[in-house]
Design a protein around this motif. Structure first.
Motif, PDB file in Angstrom:
ATOM      1  N   TYR A  50       0.834  -1.217   0.000  1.00  0.00           N
ATOM      2  CA  TYR A  50       0.000   0.000   0.000  1.00  0.00           C
ATOM      3  C   TYR A  50       0.866   1.263   0.000  1.00  0.00           C
ATOM      4  O   TYR A  50       0.363   2.363  -0.239  1.00  0.00           O
ATOM      5  CB  TYR A  50      -0.983   0.010   1.176  1.00  0.00           C
ATOM      6  CG  TYR A  50      -1.886  -1.219   1.240  1.00  0.00           C
ATOM      7  CD1 TYR A  50      -2.104  -1.999   0.108  1.00  0.00           C
ATOM      8  CD2 TYR A  50      -2.512  -1.607   2.427  1.00  0.00           C
ATOM      9  CE1 TYR A  50      -2.903  -3.134   0.156  1.00  0.00           C
ATOM     10  CE2 TYR A  50      -3.317  -2.743   2.480  1.00  0.00           C
ATOM     11  CZ  TYR A  50      -3.505  -3.503   1.338  1.00  0.00           C
ATOM     12  OH  TYR A  50      -4.301  -4.619   1.379  1.00  0.00           O
ATOM     13  N   HIS A 112       0.533 -12.023   1.882  1.00  0.00           N
ATOM     14  CA  HIS A 112      -0.447 -11.231   1.118  1.00  0.00           C
ATOM     15  C   HIS A 112      -1.090 -12.036  -0.016  1.00  0.00           C
ATOM     16  O   HIS A 112      -2.304 -12.066  -0.156  1.00  0.00           O
ATOM     17  CB  HIS A 112       0.262  -9.984   0.568  1.00  0.00           C
ATOM     18  CG  HIS A 112      -0.664  -8.855   0.242  1.00  0.00           C
ATOM     19  ND1 HIS A 112      -0.295  -7.528   0.303  1.00  0.00           N
ATOM     20  CD2 HIS A 112      -1.950  -8.840  -0.164  1.00  0.00           C
ATOM     21  CE1 HIS A 112      -1.321  -6.762  -0.033  1.00  0.00           C
ATOM     22  NE2 HIS A 112      -2.335  -7.539  -0.326  1.00  0.00           N
ATOM     23  N   PRO A 272     -13.300  -2.032   6.150  1.00  0.00           N
ATOM     24  CA  PRO A 272     -13.571  -1.006   5.141  1.00  0.00           C
ATOM     25  C   PRO A 272     -12.695   0.221   5.331  1.00  0.00           C
ATOM     26  O   PRO A 272     -12.293   0.539   6.444  1.00  0.00           O
ATOM     27  CB  PRO A 272     -15.039  -0.647   5.414  1.00  0.00           C
ATOM     28  CG  PRO A 272     -15.233  -0.949   6.855  1.00  0.00           C
ATOM     29  CD  PRO A 272     -14.381  -2.162   7.123  1.00  0.00           C
ATOM     30  N   LYS A 273     -12.437   0.873   4.214  1.00  0.00           N
ATOM     31  CA  LYS A 273     -11.691   2.142   4.251  1.00  0.00           C
ATOM     32  C   LYS A 273     -12.637   3.241   3.789  1.00  0.00           C
ATOM     33  O   LYS A 273     -13.475   3.037   2.906  1.00  0.00           O
ATOM     34  CB  LYS A 273     -10.486   2.011   3.316  1.00  0.00           C
ATOM     35  CG  LYS A 273      -9.955   3.302   2.758  1.00  0.00           C
ATOM     36  CD  LYS A 273     -10.487   3.564   1.338  1.00  0.00           C
ATOM     37  CE  LYS A 273     -10.153   4.947   0.866  1.00  0.00           C
ATOM     38  NZ  LYS A 273     -10.857   5.328  -0.373  1.00  0.00           N
ATOM     39  N   SER A 275     -12.527   7.700   3.093  1.00  0.00           N
ATOM     40  CA  SER A 275     -11.838   8.982   3.228  1.00  0.00           C
ATOM     41  C   SER A 275     -12.780  10.028   3.816  1.00  0.00           C
ATOM     42  O   SER A 275     -12.403  11.177   3.988  1.00  0.00           O
ATOM     43  CB  SER A 275     -11.326   9.434   1.856  1.00  0.00           C
ATOM     44  OG  SER A 275     -12.374   9.318   0.930  1.00  0.00           O
ATOM     45  N   SER A 276     -14.040   9.641   4.071  1.00  0.00           N
ATOM     46  CA  SER A 276     -14.996  10.609   4.622  1.00  0.00           C
ATOM     47  C   SER A 276     -15.281  10.287   6.091  1.00  0.00           C
ATOM     48  O   SER A 276     -15.486   9.123   6.453  1.00  0.00           O
ATOM     49  CB  SER A 276     -16.293  10.549   3.802  1.00  0.00           C
ATOM     50  OG  SER A 276     -17.421  10.324   4.610  1.00  0.00           O
ATOM     51  N   ARG A 279     -18.680   8.554   6.617  1.00  0.00           N
ATOM     52  CA  ARG A 279     -18.725   7.132   6.245  1.00  0.00           C
ATOM     53  C   ARG A 279     -17.862   6.283   7.196  1.00  0.00           C
ATOM     54  O   ARG A 279     -18.197   5.152   7.508  1.00  0.00           O
ATOM     55  CB  ARG A 279     -18.289   6.953   4.783  1.00  0.00           C
ATOM     56  CG  ARG A 279     -19.305   7.543   3.814  1.00  0.00           C
ATOM     57  CD  ARG A 279     -19.057   7.117   2.380  1.00  0.00           C
ATOM     58  NE  ARG A 279     -17.941   7.794   1.768  1.00  0.00           N
ATOM     59  CZ  ARG A 279     -17.988   8.988   1.197  1.00  0.00           C
ATOM     60  NH1 ARG A 279     -19.143   9.649   1.152  1.00  0.00           N
ATOM     61  NH2 ARG A 279     -16.915   9.532   0.658  1.00  0.00           N
TER      62      ARG A 279
HETATM   63  N1  LIG Z   1      -5.493  -9.027   1.210  1.00  0.00           N
HETATM   64  C1  LIG Z   1      -5.746  -8.441   0.056  1.00  0.00           C
HETATM   65  O1  LIG Z   1      -5.314  -8.892  -1.015  1.00  0.00           O
HETATM   66  C2  LIG Z   1      -6.577  -7.188   0.035  1.00  0.00           C
HETATM   67  C3  LIG Z   1      -7.110  -6.735  -1.178  1.00  0.00           C
HETATM   68  C4  LIG Z   1      -7.920  -5.600  -1.162  1.00  0.00           C
HETATM   69  C5  LIG Z   1      -8.169  -4.954   0.022  1.00  0.00           C
HETATM   70  N2  LIG Z   1      -7.601  -5.399   1.192  1.00  0.00           N
HETATM   71  C6  LIG Z   1      -7.813  -4.710   2.481  1.00  0.00           C
HETATM   72  O2  LIG Z   1      -9.195  -4.491   2.638  1.00  0.00           O
HETATM   73  C7  LIG Z   1      -9.474  -3.116   2.807  1.00  0.00           C
HETATM   74  C8  LIG Z   1     -10.829  -2.792   2.238  1.00  0.00           C
HETATM   75  O3  LIG Z   1     -10.945  -3.219   0.904  1.00  0.00           O
HETATM   76  P1  LIG Z   1     -11.267  -2.266  -0.304  1.00  0.00           P
HETATM   77  O4  LIG Z   1     -10.403  -1.074  -0.260  1.00  0.00           O
HETATM   78  O5  LIG Z   1     -11.222  -3.109  -1.519  1.00  0.00           O
HETATM   79  O6  LIG Z   1     -12.770  -1.913  -0.114  1.00  0.00           O
HETATM   80  P2  LIG Z   1     -13.562  -1.059   0.941  1.00  0.00           P
HETATM   81  O7  LIG Z   1     -12.674  -0.323   1.841  1.00  0.00           O
HETATM   82  O8  LIG Z   1     -14.497  -2.027   1.518  1.00  0.00           O
HETATM   83  O9  LIG Z   1     -14.306  -0.055  -0.008  1.00  0.00           O
HETATM   84  C9  LIG Z   1     -13.733   1.162  -0.338  1.00  0.00           C
HETATM   85  C10 LIG Z   1     -14.651   1.933  -1.260  1.00  0.00           C
HETATM   86  O10 LIG Z   1     -15.945   2.079  -0.698  1.00  0.00           O
HETATM   87  C11 LIG Z   1     -16.231   3.456  -0.433  1.00  0.00           C
HETATM   88  N3  LIG Z   1     -16.918   3.521   0.856  1.00  0.00           N
HETATM   89  C12 LIG Z   1     -16.405   3.258   2.079  1.00  0.00           C
HETATM   90  N4  LIG Z   1     -17.351   3.363   3.018  1.00  0.00           N
HETATM   91  C13 LIG Z   1     -18.502   3.691   2.388  1.00  0.00           C
HETATM   92  C14 LIG Z   1     -19.826   3.932   2.819  1.00  0.00           C
HETATM   93  N5  LIG Z   1     -20.179   3.838   4.099  1.00  0.00           N
HETATM   94  N6  LIG Z   1     -20.749   4.276   1.883  1.00  0.00           N
HETATM   95  C15 LIG Z   1     -20.422   4.368   0.570  1.00  0.00           C
HETATM   96  N7  LIG Z   1     -19.180   4.144   0.097  1.00  0.00           N
HETATM   97  C16 LIG Z   1     -18.223   3.797   0.991  1.00  0.00           C
HETATM   98  C17 LIG Z   1     -14.890   4.139  -0.421  1.00  0.00           C
HETATM   99  O11 LIG Z   1     -15.012   5.490  -0.833  1.00  0.00           O
HETATM  100  P3  LIG Z   1     -14.673   6.710   0.166  1.00  0.00           P
HETATM  101  O12 LIG Z   1     -13.258   6.537   0.634  1.00  0.00           O
HETATM  102  O13 LIG Z   1     -14.855   7.899  -0.697  1.00  0.00           O
HETATM  103  O14 LIG Z   1     -15.661   6.625   1.279  1.00  0.00           O
HETATM  104  C18 LIG Z   1     -14.143   3.326  -1.472  1.00  0.00           C
HETATM  105  O15 LIG Z   1     -14.580   3.691  -2.774  1.00  0.00           O
HETATM  106  C19 LIG Z   1      -8.294  -2.424   2.113  1.00  0.00           C
HETATM  107  O16 LIG Z   1      -8.107  -1.119   2.558  1.00  0.00           O
HETATM  108  C20 LIG Z   1      -7.164  -3.321   2.509  1.00  0.00           C
HETATM  109  O17 LIG Z   1      -6.731  -3.035   3.825  1.00  0.00           O
HETATM  110  C21 LIG Z   1      -6.827  -6.525   1.215  1.00  0.00           C
END
Ligand SMILES: NC(=O)c1ccc[n+]([C@@H]2O[C@H](COP(=O)([O-])OP(=O)(O)OC[C@H]3O[C@@H](n4cnc5c(N)ncnc54)[C@H](OP(=O)(O)O)[C@@H]3O)[C@@H](O)[C@H]2O)c1
Length: 322
Positions: A50, A112, A272-273, A275-276, A279
Motif C-alpha cells: 500500500y 499477502h 472497510p476504508k 476517506s470521509s 462514512r
Molecule cells: N489481502 C488483500 O489482497 C486485500 C485486497 C484488497 C483490500 N484489502 C484490504 O481491505 C481493505 C478494504 O478493501 P477495499 O479497499 O477493496 O474496499 P472497501 O474499503 O471495503 O471499499 C472502499 C470503497 O468504498 C467506499 N466507501 C467506504 N465506506 C462507504 C460507505 N459507508 N458508503 C459508501 N461508500 C463507501 C470508499 O469510498 P470513500 O473513501 O470515498 O468513502 C471506497 O470507494 C483495504 O483497505 C485493505 O486493507 C486486502
C-alpha cells in the motif's frame, strides 16, 4: 464507538471492524489514521504494497502521544509482499515494516498473496509491486515454496516480531495443504468477500480449523470501480441493488452498513476504508443491529462467484485463481 472483539487461536482478541489502508493517499494517511483512532477504530490493516506504512505509523504515533490510545490497545496488521517470500528475506522485511510503522511488533502479519516473485531489494524499489522491472512489463517468479515462507513466518512469531500470523487470498486447497505442515495454525485468513463472492465452503473450512476470516472489499464492485478496473464497471453496484436497498430501508441503515452487517453476522471481521468522516463513523456502527436469517439468506443468494481482485483482472499476467 467501538468494535466487538473476535477470539484468535493465538490467544489475542482482534477487533471485528477495522480500517483498511489500501488506496489511502500518502499525504492524508497520517491524519486519516489519527481521526480513525479518535472515532474508535483500533485495527489497521496495512501492507508493504500500500506504500503508506510510514504515514500510517505517524498517525498512530501522534494518537499515542496525544493520549488517545496506547499501543497495546491497537491491533496493527501488515502483510508480506510476494517478492519477499524467500525464507531468509522474511525477517529483514518484517523488521523494515516494523521500523516504518514505528512499532516493535505487529499484532498480525500475513502472507499477502500465495505466489513467490523474484526478490527485489528495498533499495532498488519499494514497494516493489508485481513486476520485476520499472517499466511494469515483466513478471519473474521466485523459487520459494509457500511452505518454506510459512515456516519463516512461524519463526518470526516465535521471535516476538508479530503476535500472530495468517494468510490471505488462499483457496481451500492451499489452506488444506498449509494445515499439513503448519506448527502454528494461521490465526486468520483474509479474503475478498461480498454478496457476489460468498464462499460458504471456504468459510466452513476456516471455522472447522479455528481460523478467523477477514473479508475485504465488502462492497463488491465499488472499490474496483474506484481503482479503475474495466471489468468492475459492467457489474451493478451492490449499493444500488434492490435486495440491499430494501433491507437498508427496513432497518433505517445505509446500504454500506447492511453489507458490513451481513458479513459480521456471518462471523467475519471487516476492514472497510473511507476517506470521509461520516462514512468512517457509519462503517464502525455495524454491529448494533441484526438482520434476520431470511435477510441474510436473501443477500447470500446474490452470489455470482465473482472475484474482482485477481491479478489477471488488473492486467497482471499471473493466473492465481484460474
Ligand atoms: N489481502 C488483500 O489482497 C486485500 C485486497 C484488497 C483490500 N484489502 C484490504 O481491505 C481493505 C478494504 O478493501 P477495499 O479497499 O477493496 O474496499 P472497501 O474499503 O471495503 O471499499 C472502499 C470503497 O468504498 C467506499 N466507501 C467506504 N465506506 C462507504 C460507505 N459507508 N458508503 C459508501 N461508500 C463507501 C470508499 O469510498 P470513500 O473513501 O470515498 O468513502 C471506497 O470507494 C483495504 O483497505 C485493505 O486493507 C486486502
Amino acid at each position: 464507538m467501538s468494535s466487538p472483539l473476535l477470539q484468535l487461536s493465538n490467544g489475542s482478541k482482534m477487533p471485528q471492524v477495522g480500517f483498511g489502508l489500501w488506496k489511502v493517499p500518502n499525504e492524508s494517511c497520517a491524519d486519516i489514521v489519527y481521526n480513525a483512532i479518535k472515532t474508535g477504530y483500533r485495527l489497521f490493516d496495512g501492507a508493504c504494497d500500500y506504500g503508506n506504512e510510514v504515514e500510517a505509523g505517524q498517525g498512530v504515533a501522534r494518537a499515542i502521544k496525544d493520549g488517545l490510545v496506547k499501543r497495546e490497545e491497537l491491533f496493527i496488521v501488515s502483510k508480506l509482499w510476494n517478492s519477499f517470500h524467500d525464507p531468509e528475506q522474511v525477517e529483514p522485511i518484517l523488521k523494515k515494516q516494523l521500523a516504518d510503522w514505528g512499532v516493535d511488533y505487529f499484532d498480525l502479519y500475513i502472507i499477502h498473496f500465495p505466489v513467490s516473485l523474484k526478490y527485489i531489494s528495498p533499495e532498488t524499489r519499494y514497494p516493489p509491486g508485481w513486476f520485476v522491472d520499472d517499466a511494469s512489463t515483466k513478471i519473474e517468479y521466485g523459487k520459494s515454496s509457500l511452505e518454506s515462507t510459512y515456516k519463516a513466518m512461524e519463526a518470526a512469531q516465535k521471535k516476538g516480531l508479530t503476535k500472530a500470523i495468517g494468510v490471505s487470498n488462499y483457496t481451500g486447497a492451499l489452506l488444506l495443504d498449509l494445515l499439513t505442515y503448519a506448527t502454528i495454525k494461521p490465526a486468520t485468513l483474509q479474503i475478498e468477500h461480498h454478496p457476489y463472492l460468498v464462499q460458504p465452503k471456504l468459510l466452513e473450512l476456516a471455522k472447522e480449523n479455528d481460523i478467523v476470516v477477514t473479508g475485504y472489499s465488502s462492497f463488491g464492485p465499488q472499490s474496483f470501480v474506484d481503482g479503475d478496473m474495466a471489468m468492475a464497471k459492467d457489474i451493478p453496484l451492490l449499493f444500488d441493488h434492490d435486495v440491499i436497498t430494501s433491507i437498508a430501508k427496513k432497518h433505517n441503515k445505509t446500504t454500506a452498513q447492511v453489507l458490513l452487517r451481513w458479513a459480521t453476522q456471518r462471523g467475519l471481521a471487516v476492514i472497510p476504508k473511507s476517506s470521509s468522516q461520516q462514512r468512517l463513523e457509519q462503517n464502525l456502527a455495524v454491529t448494533n443491529f441484526d438482520l434476520s436469517d431470511d435477510e441474510i439468506k436473501q443477500i447470500s443468494s446474490l452470489d455470482k462467484n465473482l472475484r474482482f481482485n485477481a491479478p489477471l483482472n488488473w492486467g497482471i499476467p499471473i493466473p492465481l485463481f484460474s
